[in-house]
Design a protein around this motif. Structure first.
Motif, short mmCIF file in Angstrom:
data_model
loop_
_atom_site.label_atom_id
_atom_site.label_comp_id
_atom_site.label_asym_id
_atom_site.label_seq_id
_atom_site.Cartn_x
_atom_site.Cartn_y
_atom_site.Cartn_z
N HIS A 45 5.04 1.97 -4.53
CA HIS A 45 4.34 2.17 -3.26
C HIS A 45 2.90 2.58 -3.59
CE1 HIS A 45 2.94 4.02 0.41
NE2 HIS A 45 3.94 3.44 1.04
N PRO A 46 1.90 1.96 -2.92
CA PRO A 46 0.52 2.21 -3.37
C PRO A 46 0.10 3.68 -3.32
CG PRO A 46 0.58 0.76 -1.41
CD PRO A 46 1.99 0.91 -1.89
N THR A 56 7.42 -2.86 1.70
CA THR A 56 7.08 -4.20 2.11
C THR A 56 6.43 -4.27 3.50
OG1 THR A 56 9.21 -4.64 3.13
CG2 THR A 56 9.02 -5.07 0.78
N PHE A 57 5.52 -5.21 3.60
CA PHE A 57 4.92 -5.53 4.89
C PHE A 57 6.02 -5.96 5.86
CE2 PHE A 57 3.28 -8.50 7.93
CZ PHE A 57 2.16 -7.85 8.41
N MET A 65 -8.45 -2.00 -1.25
CA MET A 65 -8.73 -3.39 -1.60
C MET A 65 -8.85 -4.29 -0.37
SD MET A 65 -7.16 -4.49 -5.17
CE MET A 65 -5.50 -3.82 -5.22
N LEU A 66 -8.23 -3.87 0.71
CA LEU A 66 -8.18 -4.70 1.91
C LEU A 66 -9.57 -4.83 2.53
CD1 LEU A 66 -5.93 -6.09 3.60
CD2 LEU A 66 -5.95 -4.06 5.06
N THR A 87 -0.59 -8.82 -3.13
CA THR A 87 -0.58 -10.17 -2.56
C THR A 87 0.57 -10.33 -1.56
OG1 THR A 87 -1.27 -10.85 -4.76
CG2 THR A 87 -0.70 -12.61 -3.21
N ARG A 88 1.71 -9.74 -1.91
CA ARG A 88 2.87 -9.89 -1.04
C ARG A 88 2.62 -9.20 0.31
NH1 ARG A 88 5.57 -8.47 -5.87
NH2 ARG A 88 6.28 -6.52 -4.97
N MET A 89 1.80 -8.16 0.33
CA MET A 89 1.52 -7.48 1.59
C MET A 89 0.39 -8.16 2.36
SD MET A 89 2.25 -3.49 1.48
CE MET A 89 1.62 -2.90 -0.07
N LEU A 90 -0.46 -8.86 1.66
CA LEU A 90 -1.64 -9.46 2.28
C LEU A 90 -1.23 -10.58 3.23
CD1 LEU A 90 -4.75 -9.15 1.96
CD2 LEU A 90 -4.66 -11.08 0.37
#
Lengths: 331, 331
Positions: free
Chosen positions: A71-72, A217-218, A279-280, B277-280
């Motif tokens: 987890h970030p 996860t998103f 990063m977003l 990337t998976r969340m983007l």
């Protein structure tokens, strides 16, 4: 195999001096230290730290238990804990509880069996009684466990207040908070308390949706939001404070899909400012920054202070780290 | 303090049986195991694993050295290595080299002094000769070091080929590759080789920009791209293959800023498909997936196989893990 005597002979110093260098005790000139280190290298001497740990009953190992090292927020935290621990010659063992109380208990027992000097506890699925039985140094992240277990966290109340005031001052009249899971008694719930109190103070209408656990996860948060917040309900609000940045990001995508302009029609603010958020770019989220570098340092320093205390009952205080509003494009 | 004899007495079994349960050796019925574990809990018995490590000369510690545990690829990898190691009763020590050869060497020495059973080496800043001197089990990620050090990596050549063919089959006529750093002899450079060979095979014009090291921040790659690729040059290409997803994301934002339509005017493909990337969602990047779960498992299994081998020179093979094209919105 080379011994400490061989090192002393090679370096032309006494065994006591070699021992002082190895234990970082007493005064040693830079030159002597270099001589000893050079001698160790020359004769390929590697002190058996495990044997020394047994003699000293200090292992210089610390453990960290997190819900998910991937987890970030926790991967930020682990990096800073490891860097700080390494500066102080401690090694870091990493454990993922995956929010399973049994795994969490097994890790505590494993760490104890491996004579770690202490544990940084960032996973909070066990009940408080189980921690109280642990007899070696523990520092807790974001949860009060007992007066003997110091707690380090960011100022969650202030964070909730900053976020809510920012929405109100940006003109929002109808607010929603998507909280974290309220079933655990953790300090991040203070964000919710501050949200309620701030809305009441300014006389602003509000609702709360009780959130879910910190999954990576998103998709998880996407399902959560689309299930809990129908398009009709979404249109009722002009400002939403999310208890973490991944929820805020999922909400932003959902609002876009529903044809809502962010920030014109709906303002969104998150919480964390971890590596994902940093990063977003699209959008740059407005959020509350929990400084993982300072939290990581404080957790490590507090634990090492307890480990190295001379008395049985060191006076170690709880620490609250300041948070900051990061203004992005979503408010 | 409780002893193994007390456990045997409490469980009503022999000391040898308790020892077999503790060492996971020989056949033990589920019921007996449960009885012994219950007895250990009842009398609060915690075997001193450090003392046992010294007796057995096996510590059940493994170390992992990564450039940065906070980079989304390595944080993925660490999670899966830790999960797999934990299943096999090994504990994971984590070390961040921060791409500093001296830090890397110090970590190897520290891990050795702490009697780790082996090391998973994912940081590659030291020269190969320094690793060859290490006399205990090492597995390397993405770099051939010596015939005695098995290497686990994804099929980098195939990944480069898949990415390049995908761009060509999508109609691109003028390709650019932003590679990784080519100064280190690491397997990810095979992506570049495959790019060149595939372009030549299909007779497509191409250029290469030699890339920079795997830093975490968007800002770092943003500076890199805007410095190395002027707007005029950017307009020369209709397909760009980036050696990692963060470069690809920075490039996407840059292309948008320059008024280029992605994917209509410019197609972009990345590499990794890690947690970021998976969340983007915006955009969903087209990329090559390196399966961090399988790589993590293979690294751990290979190392444990070497540690537990009866012979001095176990035959352990290099492993190449398959990659997959993930079609997103940028091609």
């Amino acid at each position: 195999m080379a011994s400490i005597k061989d090192v002393a002979k090679e370096a032309g110093v006494s065994v006591a001096t070699v021992s002082r260098v190895m234990n970082n005790r007493g005064y040693i000139s830079k030159e002597t230290r270099r001589k000893v280190e050079k001698a160790m290298e020359a004769i390929d001497y590697h002190p058996n730290q495990i044997a020394r740990a047994l003699q000293r009953s200090q292992s210089y190992f610390i453990g960290i238990i997190v819900p998910d090292s991937n987890h970030p927020f926790f991967s930020d935290l682990i990096k800073y804990v490891e860097m700080r621990a390494n500066e102080k010659n401690y090694k870091l063992l990493i454990c993922n509880s995956l929010e399973d109380p049994e795994k969490e208990a097994n890790y505590i027992s494993m760490l104890r069996q491996n004579q770690v000097d202490g544990i940084i506890m960032c996973s909070h699925t066990m009940n408080i009684e189980s921690y109280k039985k642990v007899t070696f140094p523990i520092v807790s992240f974001d949860r009060f466990i007992s007066p003997n277990i110091p707690c380090v966290g960011s100022d969650n109340f202030r964070g909730g207040e900053l976020a809510t005031e920012h929405l109100i001052q940006s003109g929002c009249k109808r607010l929603l908070h998507i909280s974290g899971p309220l079933d655990l008694d953790i300090l991040s719930n203070r964000r919710r308390d501050a949200f309620v109190i701030t809305c009441m103070k300014y006389g602003v209408a509000y609702d709360i949706i009780e959130g879910a656990h910190n999954k990576l996860t998103f998709d998880y948060f996407w399902s959560f939001i689309t299930e809990k917040l129908s398009p009709e309900e979404l249109h009722k609000y002009d400002g939403i404070f999310c208890s973490n940045d991944i929820v805020a990001y999922a909400l932003y995508i959902y609002a876009q899909q529903q044809g809502l302009q962010v920030p014109e029609q709906l303002k969104i603010i998150g919480y964390d400012n971890h590596s994902f958020t940093r990063m977003l770019q699209n959008p740059k989220l407005t959020t509350i920054m929990q400084p993982s570098d300072r939290i990581g340092s404080m957790l490590t320093n507090t634990l090492i202070q307890m480990i190295e205390a001379e008395e049985d009952d060191p006076h170690v205080n709880n620490t609250t780290v300041d948070v900051t509003l990061i203004k992005g494009d979503t408010t």
